[in-house]
Design a protein around this motif. Structure first.
Motif, mmCIF file in Angstrom:
data_model
loop_
_atom_site.group_PDB
_atom_site.id
_atom_site.type_symbol
_atom_site.label_atom_id
_atom_site.label_comp_id
_atom_site.label_asym_id
_atom_site.label_seq_id
_atom_site.Cartn_x
_atom_site.Cartn_y
_atom_site.Cartn_z
ATOM 1 N N LEU A 1 106.954 27.546 -17.642
ATOM 2 C CA LEU A 1 107.549 26.235 -17.394
ATOM 3 C C LEU A 1 107.780 26.018 -15.900
ATOM 4 O O LEU A 1 107.498 24.942 -15.364
ATOM 5 N N MET A 2 108.267 27.061 -15.218
ATOM 6 C CA MET A 2 108.505 26.946 -13.775
ATOM 7 C C MET A 2 107.199 26.743 -13.003
ATOM 8 O O MET A 2 107.120 25.887 -12.124
ATOM 9 N N VAL A 3 106.190 27.548 -13.334
ATOM 10 C CA VAL A 3 104.911 27.450 -12.624
ATOM 11 C C VAL A 3 104.285 26.080 -12.830
ATOM 12 O O VAL A 3 103.826 25.444 -11.874
ATOM 13 N N LEU A 4 104.261 25.601 -14.065
ATOM 14 C CA LEU A 4 103.682 24.284 -14.329
ATOM 15 C C LEU A 4 104.453 23.177 -13.624
ATOM 16 O O LEU A 4 103.864 22.211 -13.138
ATOM 17 N N SER A 5 105.762 23.323 -13.551
ATOM 18 C CA SER A 5 106.568 22.320 -12.861
ATOM 19 C C SER A 5 106.298 22.334 -11.365
ATOM 20 O O SER A 5 106.248 21.284 -10.727
ATOM 21 N N LEU A 6 106.144 23.520 -10.804
ATOM 22 C CA LEU A 6 105.869 23.608 -9.373
ATOM 23 C C LEU A 6 104.488 23.074 -9.022
ATOM 24 O O LEU A 6 104.285 22.515 -7.959
ATOM 25 N N ILE A 7 103.543 23.213 -9.942
ATOM 26 C CA ILE A 7 102.188 22.723 -9.696
ATOM 27 C C ILE A 7 102.106 21.207 -9.846
ATOM 28 O O ILE A 7 101.564 20.510 -9.002
ATOM 29 N N SER A 8 102.656 20.693 -10.943
ATOM 30 C CA SER A 8 102.483 19.268 -11.242
ATOM 31 C C SER A 8 103.657 18.403 -10.817
ATOM 32 O O SER A 8 103.569 17.189 -10.870
#
Length: 162
Positions: free
Chosen positions: A71-78
């Motif tokens: 969830l953190m990685v996807l949030s940081l990317i998008s």
């Protein structure tokens, strides 16, 4: 077309220094997973043929931690919605409903504790309709009594006024 129109003030583009709601939620999930991993560390895992008492909490904690990290990685990317101040009303009524249930289940039974907790927690939103909340609480309490007391045979006090 400008980049500002597509991202706006609430949707940062790419990796930024802003804390988004998804990053905070991911950190929260990772913290919960770490808490359960720490407390399950002394329990034997066993094997898949003979599972030990630590297998389920450890597995769920790892899955929850991985979900939080994803969830953190996807949030940081998008990007995502910028973290705002939490709504105290929701926290108060939902946590208060849980606390109310815990205080009343043994002394008053599920017939009183269930609806009281659900009706109290329903006030977490400003859009609450008391009649609908009461009907929902009564129906759900009836379902819980049938499920936990009779179908599963758990020793839950249904009526404990005495």
């Amino acid at each position: 077309m400008t980049d500002q129109a597509s991202t706006g003030p609430d949707r940062p583009s790419g990796i930024s220094g802003r804390m988004t709601q998804d990053v905070v939620a991911g950190l929260f999930l990772i913290a919960i997973a770490a808490f359960f991993l720490y407390h399950a560390r002394g329990l034997p895992l066993g094997s898949l043929r003979a599972m030990g008492p630590g297998m389920l909490p450890t597995s769920i904690a790892w899955i929850m931690g991985a979900g939080g990290a994803l969830l953190m990685v996807l949030s940081l990317i998008s990007g995502g919605a910028v973290m705002t101040r939490p709504h105290v009303r929701g926290l108060f009524f939902v946590l208060g409903g849980i606390f109310l249930f815990g205080l009343t289940i043994r002394s008053l039974g599920l017939v009183v504790a269930g609806p009281a907790a659900m009706i109290f927690a329903s006030f977490a939103t400003e859009e609450v309709r008391p009649l609908e909340a009461t009907i929902f609480a009564v129906v759900m309490t009836g379902f819980c009594i049938l499920l936990f007391k009779y179908a599963l045979g758990l020793p839950i006090p249904v009526v404990a006024f005495m």
